[in-house]
Design a protein around this motif. Structure first.
Motif, short mmCIF file in Angstrom:
data_model
loop_
_atom_site.label_atom_id
_atom_site.label_comp_id
_atom_site.label_asym_id
_atom_site.label_seq_id
_atom_site.Cartn_x
_atom_site.Cartn_y
_atom_site.Cartn_z
N VAL B 359 0.84 -1.19 0.00
CA VAL B 359 0.00 0.00 0.00
C VAL B 359 0.88 1.25 0.00
CG1 VAL B 359 -1.99 1.13 1.05
CG2 VAL B 359 -1.68 -1.32 1.35
N PHE B 360 1.94 1.22 0.76
CA PHE B 360 2.89 2.34 0.74
C PHE B 360 3.47 2.54 -0.66
CE2 PHE B 360 3.55 4.09 4.95
CZ PHE B 360 2.97 3.14 5.78
N ASP B 361 3.63 1.44 -1.37
CA ASP B 361 4.18 1.52 -2.73
C ASP B 361 3.25 2.29 -3.67
OD1 ASP B 361 5.77 -1.79 -2.77
OD2 ASP B 361 6.45 0.15 -1.99
N GLN B 362 1.99 2.41 -3.27
CA GLN B 362 1.03 3.10 -4.15
C GLN B 362 0.98 4.61 -3.90
OE1 GLN B 362 -2.87 1.26 -3.92
NE2 GLN B 362 -1.86 -0.65 -3.29
N THR B 363 1.67 5.04 -2.88
CA THR B 363 1.64 6.47 -2.58
C THR B 363 3.06 6.88 -2.17
OG1 THR B 363 0.64 8.13 -1.10
CG2 THR B 363 0.85 5.92 -0.22
N SER B 364 3.18 7.97 -1.48
CA SER B 364 4.50 8.37 -1.00
C SER B 364 4.37 8.88 0.42
CB SER B 364 5.11 9.45 -1.90
OG SER B 364 4.46 10.69 -1.65
N ILE B 365 5.42 8.78 1.16
CA ILE B 365 5.38 9.25 2.54
C ILE B 365 5.14 10.77 2.58
CG2 ILE B 365 7.89 9.47 2.78
CD1 ILE B 365 5.47 8.29 5.55
N ASP B 366 5.59 11.45 1.55
CA ASP B 366 5.36 12.90 1.49
C ASP B 366 3.88 13.21 1.31
OD1 ASP B 366 8.45 13.60 -0.34
OD2 ASP B 366 8.04 13.49 1.81
N ASP B 367 3.21 12.46 0.44
CA ASP B 367 1.77 12.68 0.24
C ASP B 367 1.01 12.33 1.52
OD1 ASP B 367 1.54 11.71 -3.30
OD2 ASP B 367 2.13 13.58 -2.31
N LEU B 368 1.42 11.25 2.14
CA LEU B 368 0.77 10.85 3.38
C LEU B 368 0.94 11.94 4.43
CD1 LEU B 368 1.89 7.10 3.48
CD2 LEU B 368 -0.47 7.90 3.30
N ARG B 369 2.13 12.51 4.46
CA ARG B 369 2.43 13.56 5.43
C ARG B 369 1.58 14.80 5.18
NH1 ARG B 369 3.87 15.41 10.44
NH2 ARG B 369 5.56 16.94 10.40
N GLN B 370 1.37 15.14 3.94
CA GLN B 370 0.54 16.31 3.63
C GLN B 370 -0.86 16.14 4.18
OE1 GLN B 370 1.70 19.29 2.50
NE2 GLN B 370 3.54 18.08 2.81
N LYS B 371 -1.41 14.96 3.96
CA LYS B 371 -2.75 14.71 4.49
C LYS B 371 -2.72 14.69 6.01
CE LYS B 371 -6.45 11.34 4.99
NZ LYS B 371 -7.19 10.19 4.44
N SER B 372 -1.72 14.04 6.55
CA SER B 372 -1.61 13.87 7.99
C SER B 372 -1.50 15.22 8.71
CB SER B 372 -0.38 13.01 8.27
OG SER B 372 -0.10 13.00 9.64
#
Lengths: 480, 468
Positions: B359-372
């Motif tokens: 699932v992480f491979d489908q996004t990026s930690i940076d994008d996750l961080r923006q939402k977070s």
């Protein structure tokens, strides 16, 4: 070699009535453990060859393979998938609350307690009290942890700092010992006392040789570390005599039981073993690389927090070894759980543990004593078929390098082939749907596992092996 | 830690949430606009009925979803878990021992001997490392001990370890026992960083402690994100400072990996460890992770073909793949973190980790961080608003830093005495799962992967109601 072609036709009566197929069938019919086979997935010959998981609809029905490789990777219990599903259901319906939620219909403890459940099941398999066993880590990590506790070399003049091990130890043991010695700033060349077999062709180490080596180095030895069963030869070491002998000098003894657990009927507590480690993916059938185990004798696991010094045996610690009732209070005051549990470091994988529990429940049902009895029979039968002159002539092109004394070996027989035969033999065996293990350049290891192998498996293997040897010899003659 | 985008907000005020932010309509509108909302469907969210059931057999009750803000303690189960684990079981049952080497065409998994590498590669992207700097192995504390055996080499008076006052118990015990193992006194050699006021530790304090004790410090070991307060430390700055004094520094990233962007390689971190069952969602106690900087992982050979490498506690699986099965007992380590592996790892655990990382491979930690960032600020905003309604009788306060650069997803809420019980009961009744710490703390972690604005909105409503 050439006159045995008819020896094993079904129903043929031979002077060795125990050498033909009907005897194999007889032995299987009389085997009180035979029903355990159906508790495992036995790969079929087609399974082994298929490049996909999905089975093509038109794939013809295939025979079961002859899987004699449980000493390398044990077969999968059918119940493993069931318990894994239980775990997955716990996780998905309860998430974090699954750590402590009891379900009335669950065969698995909540995540927080499944390690104790596994230890409880593991203990009888190694002949220990539950408090002496922890299901955790992996073999080598466990070995390092225990060596940090039990290998405390002295560098002073009268100090003991050497370690006795075999010259051809399994690489992981060798590297563990070597790196532990180096960690203490000592020289492995000096500190590693290696036992070399008298006969390199049949590299068995006699108990006398081991005892003598202990005698010779008694002043310098800090630790003796041996395999319960030797991976290459299948030799089963005399735990009790060797442990006692080392103890008579005050030397600690640790045992790598990778090939012994689930294979022979260990009595680690009774034999006064100091510590032991093992993996669960060989005879314990818990899956490739599955969570391992360790044993720490009761006398080393005592905890007395009222003492002014050495309240407990020094060790590398982590929160999971902390007293269970206060573990989550985060006081940062370490009070180890008594016994092996106090050596745990991290919360373990509940997924891995569910596979181990599934497997150990089968052991609970069968019992190590009964398994060992069947194993002795199976391996004896294997040896008979491999050596009977009526079948293989007076000088077959191979030598059994495992001990001939059944009490000095487990399930496995190691067979050294004549040079140049191995590749052809392996090819033929593969064609026949036989799975065994090879150690280049010329050794094969054959391990009939009592839980799921049958006397028929052994019979069929030997028949196929004889044919394979013939072919290999023919090929050699042709090439020479 | 520097924000990954130039315009990343520093605090909740920067988001300028509108007056109607507390309404469900607003919350839903934010969910609709959320570019990552599709990720939620990749996870299984326990229903309220699930959480209450005491029988595993399907109860057939409603699937009214619970509100799960506890991914900082145990991440939810990815749906892929079932497929990956089944594939592993099928491979084991069909090809058995051959599974180490054969490639099963319709399996999402590579052959077992490559499982760890595959997982390591996915994790490397998330922690900002080169693939060879990461290993999937063991568990956090074992990895910590293995790496400390290499990186904590006290000598003379250079024997102390700098850590935080309320380290997670495992770190505290690991450090303590390592010090004793070397024959030093634990109390004398553990420099504990006390918090400034509340519970957080300022960077200034850390740098000063380093300055004051540099001669005697053999290792600095800190958490990337503090488990209790949720404080995100300035990993880059602290690392640079420690190293400027010639110190070695390791980071326990249990609460950081998968939560906030890390750049372990660029920040020159010496080593790091983490577990994978929190923000990485690999399952309770799943196989852990370790990072060793490239410069420490080098393996060179001298003129006699003898390998030269950083000393370590070794095992066969850290040995070069080519020579691993030669059994000649000459250790030739894999370059990088892989060289610290000891035993062959659990294939099923790795199957689970690979499922989670898919699932992480489908996004990026940076994008996750923006939402977070936005989601946690939204939570904070609603809590701020709620506090206003209590006037002087504040029944709680948030002890996590307000500066978004200093926190991840989690907010730590300190409740007034006597409030924890009623709040816990109310939350449980409504199917809200948070972590509670006696005597008065709840930790709330709305994670980017699967939590929503609507859930945050509901949570605050329930929370406030319980406080009245």
């Amino acid at each position: 070699m050439s006159n045995d072609a008819k020896a094993d036709e079904p129903g043929t009566a031979r002077s060795g009535g125990t050498l033909d197929v009907s005897y194999a069938l007889q032995l299987d019919a009389a085997d009180s453990l035979a029903h355990f086979r159906s508790k495992f997935y036995i790969p079929t010959k087609a399974d082994l060859k298929r490049p996909t998981i999905a089975k093509p609809n038109d794939e013809p029905v295939s025979d079961e393979s002859i899987y004699l490789c449980g000493n390398s990777l044990g077969l999968q219990p059918r119940s493993a998938a069931d318990l894994i599903q239980v775990f997955l259901t716990q996780w998905r319906t309860k998430a974090v609350t699954g750590h402590f939620t009891d379900h009335s219909d669950s065969p698995l403890a909540p995540f927080l307690n499944v390690d104790d459940e596994a230890a409880k099941l593991m203990a009888p398999v190694v002949g220990a009290q539950q408090s002496e066993v922890a299901v955790m880590g992996t073999l080598t990590a466990n070995l390092h942890l225990l060596m940090c506790s039990f290998y405390r070399p002295s560098t002073k003049d009268e100090g003991r700092y050497k370690i006795l091990l075999e010259g051809k130890a399994f690489p992981s043991d060798h590297y563990t010992i070597e790196s532990q010695i180096e960690f203490h700033g000592l020289d492995p060349k000096d500190a590693m006392v290696m036992l070399e077999p008298g006969n390199a062709a049949i590299p068995i180490l006699s108990t006398e040789q081991i005892l003598k080596a202990i005698d010779d180095h008694a002043d310098e030895l800090a630790l003796v570390l041996l395999p319960g069963i030797q991976f290459y030869t299948g030799q089963y070491f005399d735990f009790k005599r060797i442990t006692d002998h080392a103890h008579s000098y005050g030397i600690s003894v640790g045992w790598d039981c990778a090939h012994a657990v689930g294979n022979v009927d260990l009595k680690l507590h009774e034999w006064d073993v100091d510590f032991a480690v093992w993996c669960s993916y060989k005879y314990l059938n818990s899956g490739p690389g599955a969570i391992g185990g360790l044993f720490v004798h009761e006398r080393h696991g005592r905890v007395d927090m009222t003492k002014s010094s050495e309240k407990y045996r020094p060790r590398l610690t982590g929160w999971w070894g902390d007293d269970k009732s206060s573990r989550f209070q985060m006081t940062n005051n370490f009070v180890p759980r008594p016994g092996a549990a106090g050596f745990q470091l991290s919360n373990p994988s509940a997924l891995d543990l569910s596979a181990v529990v599934a497997s150990l429940k089968i052991f609970e049902e069968a019992g190590m004593h009964a398994l060992r009895q069947k194993s002795l029979q199976l391996t004896d039968y294997l040896e008979t078929l491999l050596t009977a002159e009526e079948l293989v002539g007076p000088s077959p092109p191979y030598t059994i390098i495992s001990p001939r004394d059944p009490a000095a070996r487990g399930a496995q027989l190691s067979i050294r082939l004549e040079p140049g035969m191995l590749d052809t033999v392996l090819e033929c065996l593969e064609e026949d749907g036989v799975v065994i293990d090879e150690r280049r350049p010329d050794v094969i290891r054959v391990a009939p596992a009592p839980l799921y192998n049958s006397f028929m498996d052994v019979f069929q293997f030997c028949r196929g092996f004889r044919r394979a040897c013939e072919l290999a010899l023919d090929k050699k003659e042709f090439q020479d | 830690m520097s924000p990954s985008r130039v315009d990343a907000p520093a605090s909740v005020e920067d988001y300028q949430f509108p007056d109607n932010a507390h309404t469900l309509e607003y919350a839903r509108s934010q969910d609709e606009k959320d570019a990552l909302r599709h990720l939620r469907s990749q996870y299984i969210v326990p229903s309220k009925a699930n959480l209450k059931a005491r029988k595993l057999a399907k109860p057939g009750l409603s699937d009214d979803e619970g509100i799960y803000f506890c991914g900082n303690s145990l991440g939810l189960q990815p749906k892929a878990m079932q497929t990956y684990i089944q594939a592993q079981l099928d491979t084991w049952s069909s090809v058995a021992v051959q599974g180490h080497f054969v490639n099963v065409e319709d399996s999402p998994l590579p052959p077992w001997q490559h499982l760890a590498e595959t997982a390591a590669k996915s994790m490397a992207r998330v922690v900002g490392a080169l693939p060879e700097e990461v290993a999937a192995m063991n568990t956090l504390t074992i990895n910590l001990h293995l790496l400390m055996s290499s990186f904590y080499r006290p000598s003379g008076k250079k024997s102390k370890i700098l850590l935080e006052w309320k380290a997670f118990p495992s770190d505290h015990y690991a450090i303590e026992s390592q010090i004793r193992y070397h024959g030093y006194d634990a109390k004398e050699n553990m420099i504990l960083l006390e918090p400034d006021d509340d519970h957080t530790i300022s960077t200034e304090k850390i740098l000063k402690a380093i300055d004051d004790n540099a001669d005697e410090i053999a290792l600095v070991l800190l958490p990337g994100v503090q488990y209790y307060t949720g404080q995100l430390f300035e990993i880059q700055k602290i690392t640079a400072h420690a190293q400027s004094k010639g110190l070695t520094i390791g980071w326990d990233c249990a609460h950081a990996a998968g939560n906030v962007p890390l750049k372990l390689h660029d920040w020159n971190v010496d080593f790091a460890v983490w577990c994978t069952y929190k923000y990485m969602n690999a399952g309770p106690g799943a196989i852990g992770g370790a990072f060793v900087h490239q410069r420490h992982g080098k393996v060179e050979y001298d003129e006699n073909d003898k390998p030269m490498f950083m000393p370590r506690l070794a095992g066969w699986y850290g040995g070069d793949q080519q020579s691993r099965f030669k059994m000649d007992n000459n250790f030739r380590p894999i370059p990088g973190a892989g060289g610290w592996q000891c035993s062959n790892p659990s294939a099923i655990d790795l199957a689970a980790l690979n499922a989670a990382m898919s699932v992480f491979d489908q996004t990026s930690i940076d994008d996750l961080r923006q939402k977070s960032l936005r989601l946690t600020c939204y939570l904070e905003h609603l809590l701020d608003q709620a506090l206003q309604t209590f006037g002087d009788e504040a029944p709680f306060r948030v002890i996590t830093p307000r500066d978004t650069k200093q926190r991840g997803t989690q907010l730590c809420i300190l409740l007034k005495e006597g409030k924890l019980k009623p709040v816990s009961v109310a939350l449980e009744d409504e199917g809200v799962i948070c972590d509670k710490r006696e005597p008065g703390v709840i930790r709330v972690a709305p994670v980017a992967m699967y939590n929503t604005y609507e859930e945050v909105c509901h949570f605050v409503q329930i929370f406030v109601k319980a406080l009245r």
